[in-house]
Scaffold this active site. Structure first.
Site, PDB file in Angstrom:
ATOM      1  N   TYR A  50       0.715  -1.093  -0.001  1.00 10.13           N
ATOM      2  CA  TYR A  50      -0.013  -0.120   0.059  1.00 10.13           C
ATOM      3  C   TYR A  50       0.857   1.242  -0.082  1.00 10.13           C
ATOM      4  CZ  TYR A  50      -3.867  -3.087   1.056  1.00 10.13           C
ATOM      5  OH  TYR A  50      -4.879  -4.116   1.129  1.00 10.13           O
ATOM      6  N   LYS A  62       3.684 -15.447   2.948  1.00 14.80           N
ATOM      7  CA  LYS A  62       3.452 -16.235   1.342  1.00 14.80           C
ATOM      8  C   LYS A  62       4.937 -16.553   1.269  1.00 14.80           C
ATOM      9  CE  LYS A  62       1.182 -18.060  -1.862  1.00 14.80           C
ATOM     10  NZ  LYS A  62       0.471 -19.305  -1.742  1.00 14.80           N
ATOM     11  N   ASP A  80      -2.896 -18.034   2.450  1.00 16.90           N
ATOM     12  CA  ASP A  80      -3.969 -18.734   2.000  1.00 16.90           C
ATOM     13  C   ASP A  80      -4.378 -19.845   3.032  1.00 16.90           C
ATOM     14  OD1 ASP A  80      -1.614 -20.221   1.639  1.00 16.90           O
ATOM     15  OD2 ASP A  80      -2.019 -20.706  -0.590  1.00 16.90           O
ATOM     16  N   ASP A 137      -5.123  -6.439   6.178  1.00 25.40           N
ATOM     17  CA  ASP A 137      -6.292  -5.917   5.594  1.00 25.40           C
ATOM     18  C   ASP A 137      -7.379  -7.039   5.264  1.00 25.40           C
ATOM     19  OD1 ASP A 137      -7.965  -3.921   4.664  1.00 25.40           O
ATOM     20  OD2 ASP A 137      -7.152  -3.847   2.602  1.00 25.40           O
ATOM     21  N   ASP A 141     -10.606  -8.383   7.781  1.00 24.03           N
ATOM     22  CA  ASP A 141     -12.086  -8.396   7.616  1.00 24.03           C
ATOM     23  C   ASP A 141     -12.823  -9.633   7.725  1.00 24.03           C
ATOM     24  OD1 ASP A 141     -12.023  -5.482   6.746  1.00 24.03           O
ATOM     25  OD2 ASP A 141     -13.085  -5.910   4.806  1.00 24.03           O
TER      26      ASP A 141
HETATM   27  C1  IPM Z   1      -8.728  -0.841   6.740  1.00 27.41           C
HETATM   28  C2  IPM Z   1      -9.443  -0.208   5.150  1.00 27.41           C
HETATM   29  C3  IPM Z   1      -8.362   0.813   4.680  1.00 27.41           C
HETATM   30  C4  IPM Z   1      -7.213  -0.150   4.397  1.00 27.41           C
HETATM   31  C5  IPM Z   1      -8.580   1.385   3.231  1.00 27.41           C
HETATM   32  C6  IPM Z   1      -9.896   2.377   3.684  1.00 27.41           C
HETATM   33  C7  IPM Z   1      -7.313   2.190   2.752  1.00 27.41           C
HETATM   34  O1  IPM Z   1      -9.684  -0.898   4.383  1.00 27.41           O
HETATM   35  O2  IPM Z   1      -8.447   0.098   7.304  1.00 27.41           O
HETATM   36  O3  IPM Z   1      -8.624  -2.153   6.447  1.00 27.41           O
HETATM   37  O4  IPM Z   1      -6.969  -1.058   3.461  1.00 27.41           O
HETATM   38  O5  IPM Z   1      -6.200  -0.040   5.392  1.00 27.41           O
HETATM   39 MG    MG Z   2      -9.709  -3.042   5.161  1.00 28.27          MG
END
Ligand code: IPM
Ligand code: MG
Length: 360
Positions: A146, A195, A227, A251, A255
């Site tokens: 990123y 990985k 994975d 990231d 989630d």
């Molecule tokens: C998170 C979000 C951010 C990230 C985005 C909005 C840039 O997805 O905080 O996980 O990828 O870090």
């Molecule tokens: Mg995120």
């Protein structure tokens, strides 16, 4: 004590949930004798609308000069052309990346656990849930893909895009140390996710994690390919204590981990620098579809404020008071719409904030 908190209400439901977190902090202040001073800072879509950029230098400076930062959420619907038909560095999310980098918040701590009484919201089968799960994802936040160099160009008449994934051993070491420190206060297990069967950056990651592990003989360390980790999270989530991983993997996996709790509206997070400074925000996004309706769940932001008291201000008993109040409100049967179940009492954002304050 007095504390200066920069607040970033941001976009979507951000302002509503930050209002409730401030309400709860003020209640803590009254009961325990602290004063919290807030200074609102614009970031994300609202900053784009006001200043044309997602984060101004002044905003960053205000955040830097505070004792810590409380963030609601930034961004709109990704289809929203007002904020998205522009260069990536001018979109709302770029503000978030810029503040993380600008404040050197390299360690992102994202707890994911199954709440008592909310197990029905968990999408996993009962036999997989077992006795529940309680993990913390420690995600590297200011390096990797990123933040690497990127470009889009035409090569021999064909469009080509490049993103680069760079990690130095120092970047890996400092976040690994945070993860091991956290593990020492928990079940003393670190699963380092990479990985390494493909990526050089992952091979270095593994090597540095192994070096750091030598300083923590009590902590069990395990390496897992990303994975496989994605699979293990839905097959046997109870095996994890601390998951340590690089930016993009973290990231994605965070989630997934929050989704399996069934209550993303409940999960807090902290982004920390080398010292005590941190930015605290809910793990969920700005939920533009329900913004302004007064129905968003403020608990993740309120629990993020509790994390702030614990990590940045060393106010453990005050943090406990917030967390206990949240547990009591749930035990008393109050639910926002996202976690509503039969027989419970449905409440809105502000009422949830008030109910938590009453229990502090
Ligand atoms: C998170 C979000 C951010 C990230 C985005 C909005 C840039 O997805 O905080 O996980 O990828 O870090
Ligand atoms: Mg995120």
């Amino acid at each position: 004590m007095e504390y200066r908190i920069a607040t970033i209400s941001g976009d979507g439901i951000g302002p509503e949930i930050v209002t409730e977190a401030k309400k709860v902090l003020d209640r803590v202040g009254t009961v325990y004798g602290h004063t919290f001073h807030y200074e609102e800072v614009l970031m994300g879509g609202i900053s784009i609308d006001t200043y044309g950029v997602p984060l101004t230098e002044e905003a960053l400076e205000t955040a830097r000069n505070s004792d810590s930062v409380l963030l609601g959420a930034v961004g709109g619907n990704v289809g929203n052309s007002r904020w998205y038909d522009v260069a990536p560095n001018l979109r709302p999310e770029a503000g978030l990346l810029a503040i993380r980098k600008g404040l050197n918040l390299f360690a992102n701590i994202r707890p994911a656990y199954l709440y008592d009484g909310l197990a029905d919201a968990c999408p996993l089968k009962k036999e997989i849930i077992g006795d529940g799960f309680d993990m913390v994802i420690v995600r590297e936040l200011t390096g990797g893909l990123y933040f690497g160099e990127r470009r889009t160009e035409e090569v021999n008449g064909v469009m080509q895009a490049t993103d680069t994934l760079v990690y130095s051993e120092n970047e890996i070491r400092r976040v690994a140390v945070k993860a091991f420190d956290i593990a020492m206060k928990r079940k003393k297990k670190v699963t380092s996710v990479d990985k390494a069967n493909v990526l050089d950056s992952s091979r270095l990651w593994r090597k540095v994690v192994a070096e750091v592990a030598k300083d923590y003989p009590e902590v069990t360390v395990e390496n897992m390919l990303v994975d496989n980790c994605a699979m293990q999270l839905v097959m046997n989530p109870g095996q994890f204590d601390v998951i340590l991983t690089e930016n993009m993997f973290g990231d994605i996996l965070s989630d997934e981990a929050s989704m399996i709790t069934g209550s993303i509206g409940m999960l807090s997070s902290a982004s920390l620098n080398e010292g005590k400074f941190g930015l605290y925000e809910p793990s969920h996004g700005s939920a533009p579809d329900i913004a302004g309706k007064g129905i968003a769940n403020p608990i993740a932001t309120i629990l993020s404020a509790a994390m702030m008291l614990r990590f940045s201000f060393d106010l453990d008993k005050e943090a406990d008071a917030i967390e206990n109040a949240v547990r009591k409100v749930l035990a008393d049967g109050y639910r926002t719409v996202d976690i509503m179940a039969e027989g419970m009492t449905k409440v809105g954002t502000a009422e949830m904030g008030n109910l938590i304050c009453e229990r502090i």
